[in-house]
Design a protein around this motif. Structure first.
Motif, mmCIF file in Angstrom:
data_model
loop_
_atom_site.group_PDB
_atom_site.id
_atom_site.type_symbol
_atom_site.label_atom_id
_atom_site.label_comp_id
_atom_site.label_asym_id
_atom_site.label_seq_id
_atom_site.Cartn_x
_atom_site.Cartn_y
_atom_site.Cartn_z
ATOM 1 N N SER A 143 0.798 -1.120 0.228
ATOM 2 C CA SER A 143 0.126 0.119 0.104
ATOM 3 C C SER A 143 0.851 1.240 -0.038
ATOM 4 O O SER A 143 2.114 1.245 -0.198
ATOM 5 C CB SER A 143 -1.037 -0.079 1.315
ATOM 6 O OG SER A 143 -1.882 1.069 1.245
ATOM 7 N N SER A 195 -9.148 -5.832 -1.093
ATOM 8 C CA SER A 195 -9.263 -4.931 0.102
ATOM 9 C C SER A 195 -10.741 -4.271 0.110
ATOM 10 O O SER A 195 -11.158 -4.172 -0.907
ATOM 11 C CB SER A 195 -8.421 -3.926 0.281
ATOM 12 O OG SER A 195 -8.268 -2.949 0.985
ATOM 13 N N SER A 197 -11.054 -1.572 0.370
ATOM 14 C CA SER A 197 -10.439 -0.265 -0.209
ATOM 15 C C SER A 197 -10.920 -0.528 -1.991
ATOM 16 O O SER A 197 -10.763 0.435 -2.737
ATOM 17 C CB SER A 197 -9.095 0.084 -0.271
ATOM 18 O OG SER A 197 -8.706 0.431 1.065
ATOM 19 N N VAL A 202 -11.163 5.219 -2.925
ATOM 20 C CA VAL A 202 -10.692 5.794 -1.547
ATOM 21 C C VAL A 202 -9.426 6.956 -2.201
ATOM 22 O O VAL A 202 -8.517 6.696 -2.456
ATOM 23 C CB VAL A 202 -9.913 4.603 -0.760
ATOM 24 C CG1 VAL A 202 -9.467 5.216 0.307
ATOM 25 C CG2 VAL A 202 -10.749 3.462 -0.560
ATOM 26 N N LEU A 205 -5.414 7.280 -1.585
ATOM 27 C CA LEU A 205 -5.050 5.866 -1.774
ATOM 28 C C LEU A 205 -5.250 5.379 -3.151
ATOM 29 O O LEU A 205 -5.798 4.031 -3.351
ATOM 30 C CB LEU A 205 -5.716 5.021 -0.568
ATOM 31 C CG LEU A 205 -4.788 5.299 0.766
ATOM 32 C CD1 LEU A 205 -5.722 4.505 1.820
ATOM 33 C CD2 LEU A 205 -3.671 5.327 0.850
ATOM 34 N N TYR A 208 -3.688 2.103 -4.901
ATOM 35 C CA TYR A 208 -3.767 0.985 -4.097
ATOM 36 C C TYR A 208 -5.269 0.676 -4.426
ATOM 37 O O TYR A 208 -5.589 -0.402 -4.528
ATOM 38 C CB TYR A 208 -3.606 1.527 -2.899
ATOM 39 C CG TYR A 208 -3.904 0.064 -1.752
ATOM 40 C CD1 TYR A 208 -3.198 -0.935 -1.751
ATOM 41 C CD2 TYR A 208 -5.084 0.056 -0.882
ATOM 42 C CE1 TYR A 208 -3.268 -1.973 -0.931
ATOM 43 C CE2 TYR A 208 -5.376 -0.783 -0.015
ATOM 44 C CZ TYR A 208 -4.535 -1.820 -0.191
ATOM 45 O OH TYR A 208 -4.712 -2.983 0.783
ATOM 46 N N SER A 209 -6.287 1.649 -4.147
ATOM 47 C CA SER A 209 -7.709 1.137 -3.974
ATOM 48 C C SER A 209 -8.003 0.535 -5.609
ATOM 49 O O SER A 209 -8.793 -0.326 -5.614
ATOM 50 C CB SER A 209 -8.498 2.501 -3.863
ATOM 51 O OG SER A 209 -10.090 2.272 -4.007
ATOM 52 N N THR A 246 -0.808 -2.101 8.086
ATOM 53 C CA THR A 246 -1.905 -1.274 8.432
ATOM 54 C C THR A 246 -1.398 -0.338 9.607
ATOM 55 O O THR A 246 -1.797 0.722 10.009
ATOM 56 C CB THR A 246 -3.180 -1.894 8.863
ATOM 57 O OG1 THR A 246 -2.826 -2.847 9.814
ATOM 58 C CG2 THR A 246 -3.705 -2.413 7.716
ATOM 59 N N THR A 298 -17.028 8.082 -0.096
ATOM 60 C CA THR A 298 -15.865 8.924 -0.649
ATOM 61 C C THR A 298 -15.543 10.244 0.108
ATOM 62 O O THR A 298 -14.249 10.378 0.306
ATOM 63 C CB THR A 298 -16.234 9.356 -2.186
ATOM 64 O OG1 THR A 298 -16.653 7.861 -3.079
ATOM 65 C CG2 THR A 298 -14.697 9.726 -2.687
ATOM 66 N N ALA A 301 -13.732 9.074 3.457
ATOM 67 C CA ALA A 301 -12.590 8.640 3.032
ATOM 68 C C ALA A 301 -11.595 9.637 2.866
ATOM 69 O O ALA A 301 -10.434 9.713 3.480
ATOM 70 C CB ALA A 301 -12.754 7.385 1.790
ATOM 71 N N ASN A 305 -8.393 10.391 5.219
ATOM 72 C CA ASN A 305 -7.204 10.341 4.763
ATOM 73 C C ASN A 305 -6.264 11.807 4.784
ATOM 74 O O ASN A 305 -5.097 11.722 4.784
ATOM 75 C CB ASN A 305 -6.939 9.742 3.241
ATOM 76 C CG ASN A 305 -7.496 8.117 3.432
ATOM 77 O OD1 ASN A 305 -6.860 7.544 4.244
ATOM 78 N ND2 ASN A 305 -7.771 7.672 2.368
#
Length: 319
Positions: A143, A195, A197, A202, A205, A208-209, A246, A298, A301, A305
């Protein structure tokens, strides 16, 4: 006369409205009963002895030296599988292999490779040659070091390539190597660790999402292709688990230990093609995908973040 007409119309509509209400009520009750029974089947009864060496003597786990991957290796070894452990550090692989051999009296093989590279798969293929593989756990993943806006990610070009190679290419290539022999025997299980995510975008991220969304779609598409051939391909979408990745140190009910999460997730194999793997996570998944509007999820999130990004950058300046 007008009042009489209104009363007459209401009387005419009374019976149809009654049946609409009755059918709606019955439908809701049946829906509720179905989901209660399904939940009891999944989260209480589980899948019994489905995951056993009858599927094949060997199980393969990528990213097997830490967190969820290590817990999958331990749980599968406890069920009697011989283990093929794949990760980057040979030293850590040796430690896990020795532990499994000592605790569960199973055979182990290790393959040390860096999944950020694309030339590693001939080495893995050679290590898997001739083995009867019953279970593949595509767990390896990376991640962000901290939430960040796309264009502000350090060394962005290398970051993109690494994220895609580890989170996407590994899943496709490992499945390519293992699936043909499962198909020929008409049995086998592939667990692709996505995930939560990947269930919705997200922000901060984003890459990664997106890679985890690919894993989810890839898994569900393959399951549709191979379900009739006796093969189970499951998309696993955990929320937060207390792992090194994490950075969660203290487990809670909604942030379980890897051991607790994996023990729960394995009971869903064969019962859910797409799973959050752990009952509290399943509730969270239902709330965030069914009850809450996508824009609200969203928004929060992004807000969370941004706060984490600010905290990380402030701590880095103080060092």
């Amino acid at each position: 006369m007008e009042l009489f007409n209104v009363v007459e119309m209401l009387q005419l509509a009374e019976k149809p409205l009654y049946w609409v209400g009755a059918l709606t009520t019955v439908s809701l009750v049946l829906w509720l009963v179905y989901h209660i029974l399904s939940g009891f089947r999944i989260w209480v009864l589980g899948n019994g002895d489905l995951l056993s060496p009858k599927l094949g003597k060997w199980a393969v786990v990528t990213g097997a030296t830490d967190g969820i991957g290590k817990s999958y290796a331990e749980e599968l070894a406890q069920r009697g599988f011989s283990m093929i452990l794949i990760s980057r550090s040979q030293e850590k692989l040796n430690d896990v292999a020795q532990s499994l051999e000592s605790l569960y009296n199973v055979a182990t093989k290790t393959v040390a490779v860096d999944f950020s590279q694309v030339d590693i798969y001939p080495k893995i293929e050679a290590a898997l040659a001739g083995l009867e593989i019953g279970v593949l756990v595509n767990n390896v993943g990376i991640s962000y070091p901290y939430p960040e806006f796309f264009l502000h990610i350090p060394d962005l070009d290398n970051f993109i390539n690494t994220m895609i190679n580890v989170n996407i290419t590994s899943v496709c290539q490992m499945t390519r190597l293992v699936l043909p022999r499962m198909e020929s025997r008409a049995k086998g299980v592939v667990l692709n660790i996505s995930s939560a995510s990947g269930m919705y975008p997200v922000p901060l991220l984003t890459v990664y999402s997106a890679t985890k969304a690919f894993v989810d779609f890839f898994s569900r598409g393959l399951q549709a292709e191979y379900k009739s051939k006796g093969i189970i391909i499951q998309s696993v979408l955990p929320f937060f688990v207390a792992t090194k990745m994490t950075k969660i140190r203290n487990p809670t009910l909604d942030k379980p230990t890897p051991e607790r999460y994996v023990a729960a997730e394995l009971t869903t194999v064969g019962l859910q093609e797409q799973t959050n793997g752990y009952f509290p996570h399943a509730v969270m998944g239902w709330v965030t995908t069914v009850l809450a509007p996508r824009c609200v999820v969203t928004f929060f999130a992004l807000r969370m973040n941004k706060a984490q990004r600010g905290g990380y950058l402030r701590r880095r300046k103080l060092r």
